[in-house]
Each structure stands twice: as C-alpha cells, then as structure tokens.
Motif scaffolding. Structure first.
Motif, mmCIF file in Angstrom:
data_model
loop_
_atom_site.group_PDB
_atom_site.id
_atom_site.type_symbol
_atom_site.label_atom_id
_atom_site.label_comp_id
_atom_site.label_asym_id
_atom_site.label_seq_id
_atom_site.Cartn_x
_atom_site.Cartn_y
_atom_site.Cartn_z
ATOM 1 N N LYS A 5 11.800 0.394 109.949
ATOM 2 C CA LYS A 5 12.893 1.344 109.891
ATOM 3 C C LYS A 5 14.167 0.595 109.535
ATOM 4 O O LYS A 5 14.407 -0.505 110.022
ATOM 5 C CB LYS A 5 13.051 2.037 111.244
ATOM 6 N N LEU A 6 14.980 1.210 108.698
ATOM 7 C CA LEU A 6 16.201 0.554 108.259
ATOM 8 C C LEU A 6 17.432 1.227 108.851
ATOM 9 O O LEU A 6 17.498 2.443 108.969
ATOM 10 C CB LEU A 6 16.289 0.566 106.729
ATOM 11 N N LEU A 7 18.383 0.402 109.221
ATOM 12 C CA LEU A 7 19.679 0.860 109.707
ATOM 13 C C LEU A 7 20.714 0.402 108.697
ATOM 14 O O LEU A 7 20.773 -0.773 108.351
ATOM 15 C CB LEU A 7 19.975 0.260 111.089
ATOM 16 N N VAL A 8 21.526 1.336 108.218
ATOM 17 C CA VAL A 8 22.375 1.054 107.057
ATOM 18 C C VAL A 8 23.849 1.116 107.428
ATOM 19 O O VAL A 8 24.310 2.062 108.077
ATOM 20 C CB VAL A 8 22.081 2.063 105.921
ATOM 21 N N MET A 151 19.794 4.965 103.010
ATOM 22 C CA MET A 151 20.511 4.217 101.969
ATOM 23 C C MET A 151 21.046 5.138 100.889
ATOM 24 O O MET A 151 21.827 4.707 100.041
ATOM 25 C CB MET A 151 19.569 3.205 101.305
ATOM 26 N N VAL A 152 20.627 6.407 100.890
ATOM 27 C CA VAL A 152 20.974 7.306 99.791
ATOM 28 C C VAL A 152 21.737 8.531 100.300
ATOM 29 O O VAL A 152 21.571 9.634 99.799
ATOM 30 C CB VAL A 152 19.712 7.736 99.009
ATOM 31 N N ILE A 169 24.627 -2.579 103.525
ATOM 32 C CA ILE A 169 23.674 -3.570 104.019
ATOM 33 C C ILE A 169 22.706 -2.854 104.939
ATOM 34 O O ILE A 169 23.106 -2.056 105.790
ATOM 35 C CB ILE A 169 24.393 -4.736 104.751
ATOM 36 N N ALA A 170 21.414 -3.098 104.733
ATOM 37 C CA ALA A 170 20.379 -2.457 105.538
ATOM 38 C C ALA A 170 19.734 -3.496 106.446
ATOM 39 O O ALA A 170 19.364 -4.588 106.002
ATOM 40 C CB ALA A 170 19.327 -1.808 104.643
ATOM 41 N N ASP A 330 18.907 7.537 94.215
ATOM 42 C CA ASP A 330 17.655 6.801 94.375
ATOM 43 C C ASP A 330 17.974 5.320 94.358
ATOM 44 O O ASP A 330 18.901 4.877 93.690
ATOM 45 C CB ASP A 330 16.687 7.156 93.239
ATOM 46 N N VAL A 331 17.219 4.542 95.139
ATOM 47 C CA VAL A 331 17.423 3.094 95.229
ATOM 48 C C VAL A 331 16.323 2.379 94.443
ATOM 49 O O VAL A 331 15.133 2.692 94.577
ATOM 50 C CB VAL A 331 17.398 2.634 96.705
ATOM 51 N N THR A 332 16.739 1.439 93.608
ATOM 52 C CA THR A 332 15.771 0.649 92.842
ATOM 53 C C THR A 332 16.066 -0.827 93.046
ATOM 54 O O THR A 332 17.205 -1.238 93.285
ATOM 55 C CB THR A 332 15.854 0.964 91.329
#
Length: 334
Positions: A5-8, A151-152, A169-170, A330-332
């Motif tokens: 899991k990411l925290l941004v 993130m989006v 930053i994630a 979208d993240v790439t």
C-alpha cells in the motif's frame, strides 16, 4: 506477489533564498518531513475543534441515548422506538430558568431580546474559547503528517502540487516506520466528529451529559476525544482522501523557527513549542517519486540528479503522471 500500500505526499513550488520557485525536494537529501501542529493545518475553521450543536442533538448524543436504552433492557426495532428514546433520554427539559419563566427580565437584566439570543451568544463565546485552548494544547504536544492514498488524485495535484508543476513522494505503508506509528484514515462523517451540544441550558460533550460548563474541560483529555479531534474533518475536505501519521513533537529530530509560548486554560501550565518540527523517515520507506504533468523540465532534471546522487535512493522508482485518453490521470514509469 504482494502489492504494498502506498501513502502519498504532494509537494508544490516553494521559493529559495533568491526568491526562485521550484518543487520542494530537500527530503531527497535529508529524509526530513514536517510534522505540522494542528494549529497550522489548512482547515483553520474546524481542524481539531469540537463541532457545536445548538438546541439540536448531535449523532453522538443520539448514540448515547440508544446505548442507555439498551442498557436499561430496551430493544430498538423501528423509527418509533428511536423517537421514544430521544424523548425519554434527551428531550427532558432541565430545571426552568428565570428567563424561561419571566422572559421580560432577559431584556432588563441581560440586554437581550430573548433568552435564545443570550444562549446563542454564550455558546459562541464559550465554545470559541474552549476550542482555542484545545487546539493549542494539542499543538504543543503533537504533530501531524498528512498523506493521501492515491498518486492520481487530480484535486491534490491541483491544490497541493501547484497545478501539476510539483511532485509527489509515495511511501511503502508496510515499512516498519509506519507500522510503529500512530496512523489512521481520516473520517469525513459528522457522526465521527467530536461534538459539544447545548440544549436549552444543558451541555453534552461528545454525547455524554456534563454537570455544567465548568465540568467540560475534565473530559477533553480522554483518548476517544483526542482521536476524534485528530482523525476527523469536515466533509468538504473528503476529496483529500487523507490518512494521517501523528507523532509526539518531542520525537521529532529537528526543530526550527520561533518558539511559541502561551498560557493554557485546560492544563493551567505555560506551554511552548517550535513552529516547525521535522521528523526523519528512512529512505528505504520511499517507494516512488512522481513528477507532475506540468513540471518544468529544468526542475525535473535537477530533482532526478538529486535522486541519483543519493545512493540510499537507488531503489526509488521514478514516475510521471499524465492524462490518458479518457481524461483520467495515469502514472507511468520513466
């Protein structure tokens, strides 16, 4: 494969000593992040404050009444039962006050056209003072690190990352730093907010009846109230999709800025704290660095070089955010 899991955390443009603006990125070198006292957070209107109810009952009041009914052997089966509970446990009038019996004395002795006007002003004065004491008391001890779960989040990129010219930053939520932390999602429900109720002469604190106004402060320091104050916000902030990490300020490694000192009415003590408190998050908790869709190429290159020059960030994924064909962010990978 387990997906972490990411925290941004979103960062916008800030000026340097020469007044030139660029994305905040010093944490890529020192790992330091500000844990902000509630008094300095962006929601100045209701952040870490009791939400007042005037001559109406809060969700906490109604929940307290239901629990009392169940404790007394009752069973709730319909809305009719709920109305009965409200009438039985909440709507019983307190002892009559002279202003209720002799309304003409309100004008001559208090200078108000009605007791209702007097009560409303007293509520505003008392709750404003109490909330000021509460937020200062909490801010002298605790710092908040606000994060987002996406993130989006387009509004976060707009409002906190300078309309896509900043970065995000994630962090890996499974890292030990976050597992050991006081961390919780923010609730945007009115029923989860700490409340104070005034109803025709009687006070309630988060549902519980109190003897009088002087008894209010005795219940403020309970764990449940503090949790509600720190981990709930007005519903207008729900777009932030926030999760918070809370730390004692004394556990922050670096302190900067002026020292603020004041007398606190809740504790009766003089309390002081620095304006800025910084806590180090281990570099191996960093997962991804995301560039905003409108970032200046010069800034992007400088930040990339900062990542490359730190060997403790060799694992960091570099990404960019862009709109897809459907108009969604979208993240790439870069």
């Amino acid at each position: 494969m387990k997906v972490s899991k990411l925290l941004v955390k979103y960062f916008g443009l800030v000026p340097n000593e020469n007044g030139v603006f660029s994305p905040r990125s010093s944490f890529l070198s020192d790992g330091l992040f500000r844990f902000t006292q509630p008094i300095y957070l962006n929601d100045q209107g209701s952040e870490s404050k009791l939400y007042p109810y005037y001559n109406e009952y809060s969700p906490a009041d109604l929940e307290w009444a239901k629990q009392q009914f169940i404790k007394d052997g009752g069973s709730i089966k319909s809305e009719k039962d709920e109305k009965f509970i409200k009438d039985l446990y909440l709507s019983r009038a307190p002892d009559d006050r002279y202003g209720d019996i002799f309304p003409h004395l309100v004008q001559t002795q208090l200078g108000f056209s009605s007791l209702d006007d007097f009560d409303k002003e007293q509520l505003q004065i008392k709750v404003t003072r109490l909330n000021s004491d509460i937020i200062e008391n909490i801010s002298a001890k605790l710092g908040v690190f606000s994060l987002c779960k996406s993130m989006v989040n387009e509004l976060m990129w707009t409002h906190y990352a300078s309309e896509g010219r900043g970065i995000a930053i994630a962090f890996n939520q499974e890292h030990q730093f976050f597992k050991k932390a006081i961390i919780s999602d923010i609730s945007y429900k009115d029923s989860d907010r700490a409340s104070i109720t005034y109803y025709k002469g009687a006070w309630r604190l988060n549902g519980l009846p109190v003897k009088d106004w002087q008894s209010i402060d005795k219940g403020i320091n309970c764990e449940e109230i503090i949790h509600k104050l720190l981990f709930s916000k007005d519903s207008k902030w729900c777009y932030e999709d926030e999760i918070r990490v809370v730390s004692l300020l004394e556990q922050c490694e670096f302190k900067r800025g002026n020292i603020i000192e004041y007398s606190n009415n809740l504790s009766g003590k003089r309390i002081s704290h620095h304006e800025i408190n910084l806590k180090k998050i281990p570099f191996d908790a960093f997962d991804s660095l995301v560039f905003g869709k409108n970032i200046n190429p010069v800034h992007k290159s400088a930040i990339t070089n900062k990542v490359v020059s730190n060997p403790l960030l060799s694992h960091l994924k570099l990404k960019t955010v862009e709109y897809d064909v459907f108009g969604d962010l979208d993240v790439t990978d870069i």
